[in-house]
Each structure stands twice: as structure tokens, then as C-alpha cells.
Scaffold this motif. Structure first.
Motif, short mmCIF file in Angstrom:
data_model
loop_
_atom_site.label_atom_id
_atom_site.label_comp_id
_atom_site.label_asym_id
_atom_site.label_seq_id
_atom_site.Cartn_x
_atom_site.Cartn_y
_atom_site.Cartn_z
N ALA A 66 -14.17 36.14 -20.86
CA ALA A 66 -13.91 34.73 -20.74
C ALA A 66 -14.76 33.60 -21.49
O ALA A 66 -14.13 32.90 -21.76
CB ALA A 66 -13.87 34.61 -19.11
N ASP A 67 -15.92 33.96 -21.65
CA ASP A 67 -16.84 33.01 -22.17
C ASP A 67 -16.86 32.98 -23.66
O ASP A 67 -17.28 32.15 -24.62
CB ASP A 67 -18.56 33.54 -21.95
N LEU A 68 -15.90 34.00 -24.11
CA LEU A 68 -15.67 33.99 -25.82
C LEU A 68 -14.52 33.15 -25.99
O LEU A 68 -13.84 33.18 -27.16
CB LEU A 68 -15.55 35.33 -26.16
N GLN A 74 -7.01 31.07 -21.39
CA GLN A 74 -7.26 32.28 -21.75
C GLN A 74 -8.51 32.70 -21.17
O GLN A 74 -8.82 33.99 -20.58
CB GLN A 74 -7.82 32.30 -23.50
N ALA A 75 -9.41 31.79 -20.92
CA ALA A 75 -10.74 32.11 -20.19
C ALA A 75 -10.43 32.46 -18.67
O ALA A 75 -10.94 33.23 -17.95
CB ALA A 75 -11.79 30.89 -20.02
N LEU A 76 -9.49 31.61 -18.16
CA LEU A 76 -8.99 31.74 -16.58
C LEU A 76 -8.56 33.05 -16.65
O LEU A 76 -9.04 33.81 -15.65
CB LEU A 76 -8.08 30.85 -16.36
N ALA A 77 -7.57 33.62 -17.67
CA ALA A 77 -7.16 35.20 -17.41
C ALA A 77 -8.15 35.95 -17.15
O ALA A 77 -8.36 37.05 -16.31
CB ALA A 77 -6.09 35.21 -18.52
N ASN A 113 -17.22 29.82 -12.87
CA ASN A 113 -16.47 29.90 -13.97
C ASN A 113 -14.88 29.51 -13.71
O ASN A 113 -14.26 28.92 -14.28
CB ASN A 113 -16.35 31.44 -14.58
N LEU A 114 -14.53 30.12 -12.58
CA LEU A 114 -12.91 30.03 -12.13
C LEU A 114 -12.86 28.61 -11.95
O LEU A 114 -11.92 27.70 -12.30
CB LEU A 114 -12.60 30.76 -11.19
N ALA A 115 -13.72 27.50 -11.23
CA ALA A 115 -13.68 26.43 -10.82
C ALA A 115 -13.68 25.62 -12.34
O ALA A 115 -12.80 24.58 -12.33
CB ALA A 115 -14.97 25.98 -10.10
#
Length: 177
Positions: A66-68, A74-77, A113-115
Motif C-alpha cells: 500500500a505504501d508503494l 490502489q493503496a486502499l486495496a 492508513n485506511l482513513a
């Protein structure tokens, strides 16, 4: 990834787990700016682990993947995958990996991260729900640099939600484009 996470601490301390060791090497490459190589290496590990593999591996891999991604969708997935995997990780498994870790310590970062993903996508109600969840777990954060970083990020995301700001936070982990 500019924010050190509990999962990052787990990877850094891995000594007898080849998957966690390989993750650690990929994360180092990503932090050094080679996000393409890091993403490729982590995706290879994800393929080997599979969606039913070790939940600690899945949680850590998805968290790093996600961080990449600069694209919040895409990060959310990947962040959703990380949270789902965390829900399957047992305290025993975390302790087998590193005696100083607790699965509850993963949740403030995962929800944060989700927020942030939801905020960047303009879904402010969902962002608020995950901020609330992160804050529920935040009292368990350590009184150290890691805990301070997460508490600061929680405040930053909350302020951005209040402003209805969807721009990337300068302090957010991941590639900058």
C-alpha cells in the motif's frame, strides 16, 4: 515509507523467517527510492504467500505494498487486505515472530492508513470511521518516536478531513510523484 510502523518493526527484527527477511530487503529498496523493484519483490512474495497464506506475512506484505502506491485507490486495496489479514493474525503468531510485538499494536497504523486513503478519495465519512477506529487503539501506542509519529499523523489526517482536503500529506508514507 517515511513512517515506521509496527509491521516495519516486525520485519526489521525478523531473523529466522525467510519471507520476513525478504520483505525487509524489499522495504529497504523502496525506502532508498527504488519503488519499482520493491513493488516487484513484494508482489512476488505475495504470489508465493497466496491469499490463504500466513496472515502475518499477508498483513505485512499488503501494508508495505500500500505504501508503494501513490494512487489512493490502489493503496486502499492493499490497506484493506492488510487489515483483513491482521484480523486473522493470532497473538501467538506475532509472539513467535517477535516477543515484543502485539497484534493490537498494528491496528492504529492500519486504520490510519485506511482513513488517509478514504480521505484522499473524498470519502470523508469512511475516513472518519477509520480515524475513530485508529483512535480507539491509539492509547496502546508506545510513548516513543513510533507512537508520536502515529499520533501526529492521526491529527494531520483528522485536520485534512475537517478541511475536506484530498491532497497527499507531505508526511505520508510512500513514493512522492
Amino acid at each position: 515509507m517515511s513512517t515506521t510502523t509496527t509491521a516495519a518493526t516486525a520485519t526489521a527484527s525478523a531473523g529466522t523467517d525467510p519471507t520476513m527477511d525478504a520483505m525487509g530487503r524489499a522495504v529497504v529498496a523502496g525506502r532508498a527510492g527504488d519503488t519499482r523493484a520493491a513493488r516487484r519483490q513484494l508482489l512476488e512474495l505475495w504470489s508465493k504467500t497466496g491469499v490463504t497464506g500466513d496472515p502475518l506475512h499477508r498483513c505485512s506484505l499488503a501494508h508495505y505494498l500500500a505504501d508503494l502506491h501513490d494512487d489512493p485507490a490502489q493503496a486502499l486495496a492493499w490497506d484493506v487486505r492488510a487489515l483483513d489479514a491482521a484480523d486473522a493474525v493470532t497473538e501467538q503468531r506475532v509472539q513467535e515472530h517477535h516477543a515484543g510485538l502485539h497484534i493490537a499494536g498494528f491496528y492504529p497504523s492500519l486504520h490510519l492508513n485506511l482513513a488517509d486513503d478514504y480521505r484522499r478519495l473524498g470519502s470523508f465519512d469512511a475516513a472518519t470511521e477509520h480515524l475513530d477506529a485508529a483512535r480507539t487503539y491509539a492509547p496502546g501506542l508506545p510513548p516513543d518516536a513510533y507512537g508520536d509519529t502515529l499520533r501526529t499523523a492521526l491529527d494531520e489526517v483528522a485536520e485534512a478531513v475537517a478541511r475536506r482536503d484530498t491532497t497527499r500529506r507531505p508526511s505520508a508514507p510512500g513514493p512522492t510523484t
